[in-house]
Design a protein around this motif. Structure first.
Motif, short mmCIF file in Angstrom:
data_model
loop_
_atom_site.label_atom_id
_atom_site.label_comp_id
_atom_site.label_asym_id
_atom_site.label_seq_id
_atom_site.Cartn_x
_atom_site.Cartn_y
_atom_site.Cartn_z
N TRP A 158 -3.43 4.04 0.23
CA TRP A 158 -4.24 3.53 -0.86
C TRP A 158 -3.48 2.42 -1.59
N TYR A 159 -4.23 1.66 -2.40
CA TYR A 159 -3.66 0.59 -3.21
C TYR A 159 -3.48 1.09 -4.64
N ALA B 145 -7.07 2.47 1.44
CA ALA B 145 -6.89 1.54 2.56
C ALA B 145 -7.19 2.22 3.89
N SER C 106 -12.17 -2.05 1.88
CA SER C 106 -11.45 -1.02 1.15
C SER C 106 -12.47 -0.02 0.66
N ALA D 166 0.84 -1.20 0.00
CA ALA D 166 0.00 0.00 0.00
C ALA D 166 0.88 1.24 0.00
N PHE E 156 -3.94 -7.74 5.17
CA PHE E 156 -5.30 -7.69 4.63
C PHE E 156 -5.96 -9.02 4.89
N PRO F 103 -7.07 -2.18 6.62
CA PRO F 103 -6.22 -3.33 6.95
C PRO F 103 -6.13 -3.55 8.45
N SER G 229 -10.49 -7.74 4.53
CA SER G 229 -10.60 -6.36 5.01
C SER G 229 -11.43 -5.50 4.07
N LEU H 168 -8.74 -4.00 -6.08
CA LEU H 168 -8.28 -3.02 -5.08
C LEU H 168 -7.60 -1.82 -5.72
#
Length: 944
Positions: A861-862, A884, A844, A819, A839, A900, A842, A879
């Motif tokens: 963030w992803y 996140a 998002s 992430a 994760f 997460p 989890s 994702l």
């Protein structure tokens, strides 16, 4: 089938067996007032302790020792049982077990001689999961039988073996047994389901997760057990008792289903299969049906954190059984499909009213099957554990490769490219001639020299958070790993490392554990059928500890030598820190925010009334968020002590740094809990204690009473504190709670559930009046309930309705993902710009178009479609571009959404700072460390 007649036969056999008992040995009935396995009776740990002490005084077959104290301060006892002759030479046999297990500097011939002389060491425990009371009771019965019986088989066990019997969770046994037995009328005692109805976790911090802590060794009990397993006794077989058995059966016994972990020696799964088969055979020989294996349950050998699974990475045969049973008789159900015999359930069991003693009898059969196997295969077990250790040492001294699904996929990709590049060839002759791919791919792809296993790991002492690297090294030491430390500077492949750096070589017996802690796990895609639903793993699939803890390390693929010495102490200590910089007049000190332990210093300073600030701009070579401590007599004393004790460095400054800052204040923390205990909350409590945060535990009735800002600045809702249900007005788990009149008065204030109607308005008012709410995992659903401009990103439209992505499309059952982090906002201070997050199913998030105007922003963030670092992630592309971690302004306060598991089981030190920053920023006020006019500080931070 076992019916009433068969049960009567078993009872008569038990009576006949006890006719062979030694005189002068107190029976359970004499010590406790009831027999082990009597319906409606459970012995607590106080009774176990007293009884074992009595047996140790009466018997020459038993030595009783404490292996350490528990989380609540009780001594944790282990009974060492063998023949009187063996007990006189206990140190010798322990030394043999150690030498063979570590396999260092032994020839095959020497190992054979030691195996002939030695005794098999067998570990049998009970009660790890305290609500599974069969386990804690059977270990008492076993110790009694081994001390009292005089039959030939028992005497053979005592002659050939050293048996270690361990009470695995004394605190939980005391709590659960006392709770069950509090009802004076036996027939009114109720087991109350899985948790036995106790009001709190039956491990002080972890509850059921005490069997998920063994590679980490956070808990006192885990540390005690690991020491005996991997640093003192090195048993060849360990047996970990659990319940409950799969529906329609009596007991699950190995072999386990695939996948098994690719790091450990292949003799491990074969050994498990051999011992498990011996148990099944003994059940059938004694007329005890209902044992199942492999597909009969989801248990595998992948995960390292369990008590029986961690042993696989130490070349030990770890056995898990899961049996039915309750002190309150209950009906064994009829499951039609379980009445058809198959290779994983060879002898189905008749549905019947099941009594506690039947479970104890099954457990005694399993125990004796293992002891019989160890006795008959004593020399083989001792030599095989040497062989596995020797194999590991050899593998660590030469080029080796771990084959995983990714490497197999690489062969298939290379083979397909090769086929496309070549002209078609006529079919070859011979059986299976065209079954495979080009053999040369074995060397060029599967054994690609660039993909071989590391031989050495080096953890440099000059990494940003070396104290956390030391904590990682201590998890290795607790697991019996040999770790070296540099006594002076050294160089490897033109890279320089300072004195104090850690060196871990893989040429040691427990190499599988080393690789598992440093290298990514590559769990296979495991589906019931192509395109079908995934098969849930036994536990999480990706947990590489060095990555979770944010430790920096380098891999080397050939031998590394230098000025190294073995760490011989039980634990490593962080190198003492230094105070550098100004030597004259000092006005204050700067400390990097990258140290996790800097929060301990911060909490000590705030407790003492000292001033602490976070600088918003980089200063003196430190990144944004550097900790500024004005110099006073008190702050100098606290800081100097912390520098030495914690191993953090500080910079003495002759001038106050310029720029805006956040001035910290003492934080009043409320950690939300529930009746019966919430494991993520328990782990958070453990974490807050380790880092010296003051806090109060808060129950729903307190939340519902309101006026929360009068008592708290920050509320923490761990994963599970809120779980939105598809039913009215209840946000927590739908399990029932007792009526107030059914429990003691002291626990009645703990009752209640967080509800949308009563609790939500109080939480909203708390935030609007300036409070901070930190939510983790499922509790982030609070954003939806507060109508924040944040939406669940893991959904799709189906028939015009937004629904969660099905598992066939998206499934991440506990893995490490990469992430991105905004390090210029207070929540991200001290974090790297890219980090591994844990994760586990989890949430998002996607932000609504008006999120910025409403002061809602992403902090992490992803980015990208290939996020997996370790484990198993199916559909991870969903994702990409989602948030996140989100920070939202609500009135004068804030709500933070941590998707997460940033504090999962006390393991991911690399993301602890998110939680710490969220707590301390809760009361922080904009300030300035210079004469520049103060700027207004937006609580939601700057937008990148």
């Amino acid at each position: 089938m076992v019916g009433s007649t068969a049960f009567a036969t078993l009872f008569l056999c038990t009576v006949s067996m006890r006719a062979e008992e030694r005189s002068g040995i107190t029976s359970p009935k004499e010590a406790l007032g009831f027999n082990i396995g009597d319906d409606y009776h459970v012995a607590n740990y106080t009774q176990l302790e007293a009884y074992w002490k009595q047996l140790a005084a009466e018997s020459d077959r038993m030595k009783l020792i404490s292996i350490g104290n528990t989380s609540e301060g009780r001594p944790q006892y282990m009974a060492i049982i063998s023949s009187p002759e063996n007990l006189k030479n206990l140190d010798r046999y322990r030394a043999i077990s150690q030498k063979l297990s570590l396999a260092k500097d032994l020839s095959d011939a020497e190992a054979h001689e030691l195996a002939k002389e030695g005794k098999a060491v067998v570990w049998i425990d009970g009660g790890l999961h305290a609500s599974e009371t069969v386990g804690s009771q059977q270990i008492m019965e076993l110790v009694y039988e081994l001390n009292s019986r005089t039959d030939d088989e028992t005497l053979r066990f005592l002659r050939d073996e050293i048996i270690l019997c361990v009470a695995a969770n004394p605190d939980g046994q005391e709590l659960v047994a006392n709770w069950y037995m509090r009802e004076p009328v036996p027939e009114k005692r109720k087991a109350d389901g899985y948790g036995m109805g106790v009001p709190r976790l039956w491990n002080k911090y972890a509850g059921h997760d005490n069997n998920r802590d063994f590679f980490m060794s956070n808990l006192a009990e885990t540390t005690n057990i690991n020491k005996q397993l991997f640093r003192v006794w090195y048993p060849q077989i360990m047996y970990n008792h659990h319940q409950t058995g799969p529906a329609g059966t009596v007991i699950f016994v190995p072999p386990f289903r695939d996948p098994f972990n690719y790091h450990f020696d292949p003799l491990v799964p074969i050994g498990i299969q051999a011992v498990g088969t011996a148990i099944h055979m003994r059940f059938l020989e004694e007329g005890k049906p209902g044992s199942t294996m492999r597909s009969g349950a989801t248990y595998s050998t992948w995960y390292n954190g369990g008590l029986r699974t961690v042993t696989y990475f130490h070349n030990q045969i770890g056995i898990l059984t899961e049996i039915i049973g309750s002190p309150t008789p209950w009906q064994l159900p009829l499951v039609a499909a379980k009445q058809l015999p198959n290779s994983d359930l060879p002898a189905p069991v008749k549905p019947q009213l099941w009594h506690y003693r039947q479970s104890i009898d099954y457990e005694m059969t399993a125990n004796r099957a293992i002891l019989d196997y160890a006795s008959r295969n004593r020399e083989k077990l001792l030599y095989d554990i040497y062989q596995m250790g020797h194999n590991s040492i050899e593998r660590g001294e030469q080029d080796t490769w771990t084959v995983s699904p990714q490497r197999v996929a690489a062969i298939e990709t290379a083979a397909e490219a090769e086929r496309k590049a070549q002209a078609p060839k006529p079919a070859a002759d011979g059986p299976n001639a065209n079954a495979g791919v080009s053999p040369k791919l074995y060397d060029t792809v599967l054994h690609d020299p660039t993909r071989r296993d590391p031989r050495v790991y080096v953890l440099p002492a000059n990494q940003p958070d070396f104290p956390t690297a030391t904590k990682f090294v201590n998890t290795l030491l607790k697991n019996g790993i040999t770790v070296l430390q540099a006594t002076s500077d050294f160089t490897v492949d033109s890279k320089s490392y300072p004195a104090g750096s850690y060196v871990v070589k893989t040429d040691q017996a427990f190499r599988p554990h080393i690789l598992d802690m440093f290298e990514p796990q590559d769990h296979p895609n495991d589906f019931r059928y192509p395109g079908g639903p995934p098969i849930p793993p036994y536990d999480v699939t990706g947990y590489t500890l060095a990555m979770q803890m944010g430790v920096k390390y380098d891999r080397f693929y050939s031998a590394v030598d230098g000025p190294f010495q073995v760490i011989v102490t039980e634990l490593a200590s962080p190198l003492p820190g230094k105070i550098s910089g100004e030597k004259g007049k000092v006005v204050g000190y700067l400390v990097s925010h990258e140290y996790n332990d800097a929060v301990i210093l911060t909490n000590r300073l705030l407790k003492a009334g000292c001033e602490v600030s976070w600088l918003e701009k980089p200063a003196a070579g430190l990144s944004a968020g550097a900790i500024w401590v004005p110099a006073t007599v008190k702050s100098r004393t606290i800081l100097s002590s912390a520098v030495q004790q914690l191993g953090i460095n500080a910079i003495a400054m002759g001038k106050t740094p310029d720029g805006p800052s956040l001035k910290l204040k003492t934080v009043r923390i409320g950690l939300i809990e529930q009746y019966g205990g919430l494991m993520p909350s328990g782990w958070t409590r453990w974490l807050l204690e380790q880092y010296e945060f003051p806090f109060d535990v808060v129950y729903p009735q307190t939340l519902d009473a309101g006026h929360l800002r009068d008592r708290f600045d920050v509320l923490i809702l761990a994963d599970g504190a809120i779980q939105k249900q598809q039913r009215e007005d209840t946000l927590l788990r739908p399990d029932t709670q007792p009526k107030p009149e059914e429990i003691p008065v002291e626990f009645r204030p703990w009752l209640g559930r967080i509800t949308e109607k009563t609790t939500l308005p109080q939480l909203q008012q708390f935030a609007e009046s300036g409070g901070t709410i930190l939510t983790i995992g499922s509790s982030t659903t609070l954003a939806e309930l507060l109508h924040l401009p944040v939406h669940n990103a893991l959904t799709e439209l189906r028939q015009g309705k937004e629904e969660a992505l099905p598992r066939e499309k998206f499934y991440i059952p506990g893995s490490l993902l990469r992430a991105q982090v905004d390090t210029m906002t207070p929540l991200g201070y001290g974090m790297p710009s890219s980090t591994d997050v844990f994760f586990d199913h989890s949430p998002s998030f996607r932000l609504a178009p008006d999120a910025e105007q409403r002061h809602v922003r992403a902090v992490s963030w992803y980015q990208g479609t290939n996020l997996l670092e370790s484990g198993w992630a199916w559909g991870q592309q969903y994702l990409d571009g989602t948030a996140a971690i989100v920070e939202a302004s609500v009135g004068k306060g804030r709500v933070i959404l941590f998707g997460p598991e940033i504090a999962f089981r006390g393991q991911p030190h690399g993301t602890f700072k998110f939680l710490f920053n969220g707590i301390l920023a809760g009361t922080a006020e904009p300030s300035s460390t210079d004469s520049v006019e103060k700027k207004p500080h937006r609580r939601e931070g700057k937008r990148t």
